[in-house]
Write a protein that holds these residues in place. Structure first.
Motif, mmCIF file in Angstrom:
data_model
loop_
_atom_site.group_PDB
_atom_site.id
_atom_site.type_symbol
_atom_site.label_atom_id
_atom_site.label_comp_id
_atom_site.label_asym_id
_atom_site.label_seq_id
_atom_site.Cartn_x
_atom_site.Cartn_y
_atom_site.Cartn_z
ATOM 1 N N ASP A 1 54.858 31.978 45.400
ATOM 2 C CA ASP A 1 54.516 30.748 46.149
ATOM 3 C C ASP A 1 53.740 29.859 44.945
ATOM 4 N N PRO A 2 54.575 28.732 44.373
ATOM 5 C CA PRO A 2 53.917 27.901 43.622
ATOM 6 C C PRO A 2 52.732 26.909 43.817
ATOM 7 N N PHE A 3 52.276 27.023 45.376
ATOM 8 C CA PHE A 3 51.610 25.720 45.827
ATOM 9 C C PHE A 3 50.076 26.006 45.271
ATOM 10 N N PHE A 4 49.818 27.142 45.129
ATOM 11 C CA PHE A 4 48.125 27.376 44.791
ATOM 12 C C PHE A 4 47.873 27.901 43.466
ATOM 13 N N SER A 5 48.655 27.616 42.690
ATOM 14 C CA SER A 5 48.382 28.083 41.159
ATOM 15 C C SER A 5 48.696 26.729 40.160
ATOM 16 N N SER A 6 48.069 26.863 39.047
ATOM 17 C CA SER A 6 48.167 26.083 37.944
ATOM 18 C C SER A 6 49.735 26.322 36.958
ATOM 19 N N LEU A 7 50.001 25.483 36.317
ATOM 20 C CA LEU A 7 51.549 25.827 35.927
ATOM 21 C C LEU A 7 51.118 27.282 35.210
ATOM 22 N N LYS A 8 50.074 27.415 34.263
ATOM 23 C CA LYS A 8 49.875 28.596 33.455
ATOM 24 C C LYS A 8 49.731 29.771 34.134
ATOM 25 N N GLU A 9 49.216 29.642 35.292
ATOM 26 C CA GLU A 9 49.171 30.872 36.230
ATOM 27 C C GLU A 9 50.537 31.160 36.707
ATOM 28 N N LEU A 10 51.195 30.210 37.174
ATOM 29 C CA LEU A 10 52.707 30.208 37.576
ATOM 30 C C LEU A 10 53.410 31.117 36.652
ATOM 31 N N ARG A 11 53.331 30.622 35.239
ATOM 32 C CA ARG A 11 54.110 31.166 34.420
ATOM 33 C C ARG A 11 53.813 32.697 34.089
ATOM 34 N N PHE A 12 52.376 32.856 34.390
ATOM 35 C CA PHE A 12 52.128 34.327 34.203
ATOM 36 C C PHE A 12 52.549 35.245 35.743
ATOM 37 N N MET A 13 52.807 34.509 36.609
ATOM 38 C CA MET A 13 53.073 35.096 38.006
ATOM 39 C C MET A 13 54.623 35.641 37.814
ATOM 40 N N VAL A 14 55.632 34.401 37.329
ATOM 41 C CA VAL A 14 56.905 34.876 37.035
ATOM 42 C C VAL A 14 57.150 35.869 35.975
ATOM 43 N N THR A 15 56.369 35.681 35.060
ATOM 44 C CA THR A 15 56.603 36.806 34.105
ATOM 45 C C THR A 15 56.332 38.223 34.325
ATOM 46 N N ARG A 16 55.389 38.362 35.234
ATOM 47 C CA ARG A 16 54.878 39.675 35.820
ATOM 48 C C ARG A 16 56.128 40.085 36.671
ATOM 49 N N VAL A 17 56.737 39.017 37.569
ATOM 50 C CA VAL A 17 57.791 39.490 38.234
ATOM 51 C C VAL A 17 58.847 40.040 37.500
ATOM 52 N N LEU A 18 59.245 39.376 36.430
ATOM 53 C CA LEU A 18 60.510 39.565 35.478
ATOM 54 C C LEU A 18 60.054 41.077 34.809
ATOM 55 N N GLU A 19 58.983 41.048 34.122
ATOM 56 C CA GLU A 19 58.389 42.274 33.508
ATOM 57 C C GLU A 19 58.615 43.512 34.420
ATOM 58 N N GLU A 20 58.219 43.647 35.817
ATOM 59 C CA GLU A 20 58.299 44.693 36.588
ATOM 60 C C GLU A 20 59.726 44.881 36.920
ATOM 61 N N TYR A 21 60.563 43.752 36.965
ATOM 62 C CA TYR A 21 61.923 43.913 37.239
ATOM 63 C C TYR A 21 62.468 44.694 36.188
ATOM 64 N N PHE A 22 62.516 44.190 34.800
ATOM 65 C CA PHE A 22 63.341 44.689 33.873
ATOM 66 C C PHE A 22 62.425 45.744 33.084
ATOM 67 N N GLY A 23 61.208 46.134 33.646
ATOM 68 C CA GLY A 23 60.640 47.177 32.943
ATOM 69 C C GLY A 23 60.143 47.024 31.718
ATOM 70 N N GLY A 24 58.976 46.049 31.715
ATOM 71 C CA GLY A 24 57.983 45.886 30.534
ATOM 72 C C GLY A 24 58.745 44.810 29.549
ATOM 73 N N GLY A 25 59.665 44.235 30.010
ATOM 74 C CA GLY A 25 60.341 43.023 29.286
ATOM 75 C C GLY A 25 60.784 43.076 27.782
ATOM 76 N N ASN A 26 60.776 44.606 27.511
ATOM 77 C CA ASN A 26 61.474 45.139 26.288
ATOM 78 C C ASN A 26 63.121 45.154 26.337
ATOM 79 N N SER A 27 63.798 44.779 27.346
ATOM 80 C CA SER A 27 65.189 45.063 27.575
ATOM 81 C C SER A 27 65.821 44.101 26.659
#
Lengths: 413, 229
Positions: free
Chosen positions: B203-229
Motif C-alpha cells: 500500500d503506497p498511500f501511507f509511506s514516503s517514497l524512501k520507505e516505499l523503496r524499502f518496502m518493495v525491496t523487502r518484498v523482492l528480497e524475500e521472494y528471491f532470497g536475499g537479493g543475491n540471485s
C-alpha cells in the motif's frame, strides 16, 4: 562524477545526485544567468553561492550577476519588501524613480549577458524591471519571489506587477504566496546547503567554544533565535517568551543576527531589542558579521531549542538550518515555517510569546521528546530541504518552461 | 522461495528504468470553506486532482500521514470534518476509470456532507486549501533490467523519482492499475504470479517514497532470497 557533486552525494545520497545528472542532460550547455541584489547576507545570496557552481558542475553555463544600487534604491526596495509582506508602505515618486534608474543603469551594464542567455532568473523585486530593459532577449525569463507574498499591500503590488507580468514564469516558495499573474507560477521551496560553513558538522570543541566566546553558561539550557533584527522576526516577542519561561525554568537566550547590505531598518530594531534585554544578564544580543557562518553553526549546535518566532516569514531558512542540526524548533505559525515545523513532530508552531514560553518549558522538561523531535527534524530536512532537491526542481522547471504548460513532459526518446 | 535462475521472456522487452521529477504549480484556486472546496474540485484541471492524490509524494511530507490524500487531510485538520475526511480518504484513484471519475466521486461526497449539514464549515483565512497542479518530467535512465531476479539488487539503487514513476505514476498507466514491475512480470506468464500479488499488496498511500523503496525491496528480497540471485 564531478568532485563537488560527489561531496553532495555523500550527504544526500548517490541516487539523488544521479537524478540531477539525468535531469540536467537535456539542458547541458545552456546559458543561465541569476540576478539578485547582494552577494553577502540574506538567504538568496546563500542559496546562489552554491546553486550556481552546482549547475555549472552539471554542465550548464551559469553566471551570477549582482545589481548595484544607491541608498535611495535600497530604501525603496526595503519598502517593497515590507509591502509585499503586507505592511502599508508609501513610496514617493523620487524613490520609485531611483528604483527605475538603478534598474535601467544595471540592465544596460548587463544587457549583453542577459539578452544572450537561454534562462534568466531574476530574484526578488530589486532587479524585476530588468526584463523591460532587455527588448532583444532570446531566452526564458523567470521571476523568483523569495518573500511571503500572501497578502501584499495592494498599491505597491500593482506597481510591481507591471514589471513582473511579462515574465515567462514566476516562482513562489509556497502556494499561498502565489499571485494572479498571466503566466505559469511554479512553487519551489528554498533549501539549505549541507556543505556550507553554516551547516557542516563541527568538532565538539568548536561548538563548546561559543560558551566562552560569548560569555554563555555551559550548565544552563540555551535557547536561540538567529535572524536579522527585523520586526517580522519578532525578536521582542522572543525576549518576552524567554522572560515568561524563565519564571519556571532556568535558561539563557541568545538572539543572534547579522545585517544584510540591503536592510537599512535593522539598526532601529536592534536598538529596541537591546533596550528590552538590558536588565537580563542571561539574554545575549549578538550582532554578527555577515561571514560569521561557522559561529552561527556552532551556536545552533550548542543550543537546546531553536526559536523562529516570526510573525511573517518567507520560508525561514534558519528553521531548516536548526532542524538539520537535530534541534526541535518553536516557530511562528506562518509562511514556510508551517512546511517545516510539523506540530508535535519536529517542533511546535506558536502564535504568541505565551505559546512559545509554554513550549520552551515543555521541551526542557520532556528531554526525551526534545531528542525525538530533533531526530525527526533532521530527517525531514534530509529528505526535503537540501540544496539537491532545490536544484532538482529548478532543472525540472527549466524543462517545463521550455515545454509550455503540459502536465507530462516525456523526454524518453 | 522462487527458483533463482530464470531466462529472458520471449513475450516481453527488458525493463527500461525511467526516472521522473515533478515541479508544483499554482492553479489560482483556493477554498476557505466546504462550499468553495467543492467549487474548486469542480473547476481545477485534472492535473490538480492527480497532484493531491499522487504528486504530493514528491513534495515535503512526513512519513506517517493520517490520510491518503491532501483533500481528506485538509477537511479534517482545517474544517474538523472527521467523517467526511474518512470518506475522502478511502477513495483510491486506481478503482476509477479516469481522473474525471475520481473528481466526480470527490464532489459527490462533499455534496452529501453539505446536504447533511446546516452550516458550511469554515477555516481561518491563512489555513485555506490551495489547489496545486504539477508538471512531471519523465526521463530515460538508459538502464535496463533483463530478468526479474535483477530486481532485488537494482530497486534499492533507484532514485525516488524512479520509484515514483514505476510504483505510483504507473497506477494511471498500467492496465490493471498497479505498478510497472508487476506489469512487466506478466511477460513470464503465471511464473511470477505470487510475486506480482505481493507487490500489488504494497500500500503506497501511507509511506514516503524512501520507505516505499524499502518496502518493495523487502518484498523482492524475500521472494528471491536475499537479493543475491
Amino acid at each position: 562524477m564531478n568532485e563537488l557533486l560527489d561531496r553532495y552525494a555523500e550527504v544526500a545520497g548517490r541516487d539523488v545526485v544521479n537524478h540531477l545528472y539525468q535531469l540536467a542532460a537535456p539542458l547541458k550547455g545552456m546559458k543561465v544567468v541569476h540576478v539578485n541584489s547582494t552577494k553577502e547576507g540574506g538567504g538568496v545570496a546563500e542559496i546562489l553561492r552554491k546553486l550556481v557552481p552546482m549547475m555549472e558542475a552539471l554542465g550548464l553555463d551559469v553566471k551570477w550577476e549582482v545589481l548595484e544600487g544607491s541608498p535611495d534604491f535600497y530604501q525603496c526596495t526595503k519598502g517593497f519588501h515590507n509591502a509585499i509582506q503586507g505592511f502599508p508602505v508609501e513610496l514617493s515618486e523620487a524613490m520609485l524613480e531611483a528604483y527605475e534608474t538603478v534598474n535601467a543603469e544595471n540592465a544596460e551594464r548587463l544587457r549583453p549577458v542577459l539578452e544572450e542567455a537561454d534562462f534568466v532568473f531574476i530574484h526578488d523585486p530589486q532587479p524585476a524591471p530588468f526584463l523591460n530593459f532587455c527588448p532583444n532577449r532570446r531566452g526564458k525569463w523567470v521571476w523568483r519571489c523569495h518573500i511571503d507574498c500572501s497578502r501584499p499591500y495592494r498599491p505597491v503590488w500593482k506597481y510591481l506587477k507591471n514589471w513582473i507580468q511579462d515574465y515567462d514564469a514566476s516562482i513562489f516558495s509556497l502556494a499561498q504566496f502565489a499571485q494572479l499573474l498571466p503566466h505559469p507560477q511554479y512553487l519551489i521551496a528554498p533549501s539549505i546547503d549541507p556543505l556550507s560553513e553554516k551547516n557542516i558538522d563541527l568538532p565538539e570543541d568548536e561548538i563548546s567554544e561559543v560558551f566562552d566566546q560569548f560569555g554563555l553558561k555551559p550548565d544552563l539550557p540555551l535557547i536561540l533565535q538567529v535572524s536579522r533584527f527585523d520586526r517580522f522576526k519578532d525578536p521582542l516577542g522572543v525576549i518576552e517568551a524567554y522572560k515568561q519561561a524563565r519564571k519556571m525554568v532556568p535558561l539563557q537566550l541568545v538572539l543572534a543576527g547579522g545585517g544584510a547590505t540591503d536592510d537599512p531598518e535593522g539598526e532601529k530594531v536592534l536598538d529596541e531589542v537591546r533596550k528590552a534585554a538590558e536588565d537580563n544578564e542571561d539574554v545575549h544580543v549578538l550582532l554578527l558579521p555577515p561571514d560569521a557562518h561557522r559561529t552561527i553553526n556552532a551556536l545552533q549546535r550548542a543550543s537546546d531549542i531553536v526559536l523562529q518566532k516570526s510573525i511573517k516569514e518567507g520560508f525561514g531558512l534558519t528553521v531548516t538550518e536548526a532542524m538539520w542540526k537535530g534541534k526541535p524548533v518553536i516557530g511562528g505559525d506562518t509562511g514556510g515555517i508551517r512546511l517545516q515545523v510539523v506540530d508535535h513532530f519536529t517542533g511546535f508552531r506558536v502564535r504568541s510569546p505565551e505559546g512559545a514560553a509554554l513550549r520552551i518549558r515543555y521541551l526542557l522538561h520532556r528531554t526525551d521528546r526534545l531528542e525525538e523531535m530533533g531526530i525527526r527534524a533532521r530527517r525531514l530536512v534530509l529528505e526535503n530541504f537540501l540544496l539537491t532537491r532545490h536544484l532538482r526542481e529548478y532543472l525540472a522547471l527549466m524543462i517545463g518552461v521550455l515545454h509550455g504548460l503540459e502536465d507530462r513532459i516525456d523526454m524518453v526518446q | 522461495m522462487a527458483e533463482q535462475v530464470d531466462d529472458k521472456s520471449p513475450l516481453t522487452q527488458p525493463f527500461n528504468i525511467r526516472d521522473c521529477a515533478l515541479v508544483s504549480m499554482a492553479t489560482g484556486y483556493k477554498a476557505q470553506n466546504l462550499r468553495e472546496f467543492k467549487e474548486g474540485l469542480l473547476r481545477v484541471p485534472e492535473g490538480s486532482i492527480y497532484h493531491h492524490f499522487w504528486g504530493r509524494f514528491l513534495e515535503p511530507q512526513f512519513d506517517e500521514p493520517e490520510y491518503s490524500n491532501d483533500f481528506a487531510a485538509w477537511v479534517y485538520h482545517r474544517l474538523n470534518e472527521k467523517a467526511l475526511a474518512e470518506k475522502l480518504s478511502v477513495i483510491d484513484p486506481a478503482d476509477y476509470e479516469d481522473i474525471e471519475s475520481v473528481r466526480q466521486e470527490l464532489v459527490e461526497r462533499v455534496e452529501d456532507r453539505l446536504y447533511e449539514n446546516e452550516f458550511v464549515p469554515w477555516t481561518r483565512a491563512d489555513e485555506q486549501f490551495y489547489f496545486v497542479r504539477s508538471q512531471i518530467v519523465v526521463l530515460d535512465t538508459g538502464r535496463y533490467l533483463e530478468i526479474p531476479s535483477d530486481l532485488p539488487s537494482r530497486v534499492p539503487e533507484m532514485t525516488i523519482g524512479s520509484i515514483f514513476y514505476h510504483f505510483i505514476d504507473a497506477r494511471k498507466r498500467t492496465e490493471d492499475r498497479s505498478d510497472d514491475f508487476s506489469a512487466w512480470l506478466t511477460g513470464w506468464g503465471d511464473k511470477y504470479n505470487d510475486l506480482r500479488l505481493k507487490l500489488m499488496a504494497v500500500d503506497p498511500f501511507f509511506s514516503s517514497l524512501k520507505e516505499l523503496r524499502f518496502m518493495v525491496t523487502r518484498v523482492l528480497e524475500e521472494y528471491f532470497g536475499g537479493g543475491n540471485s
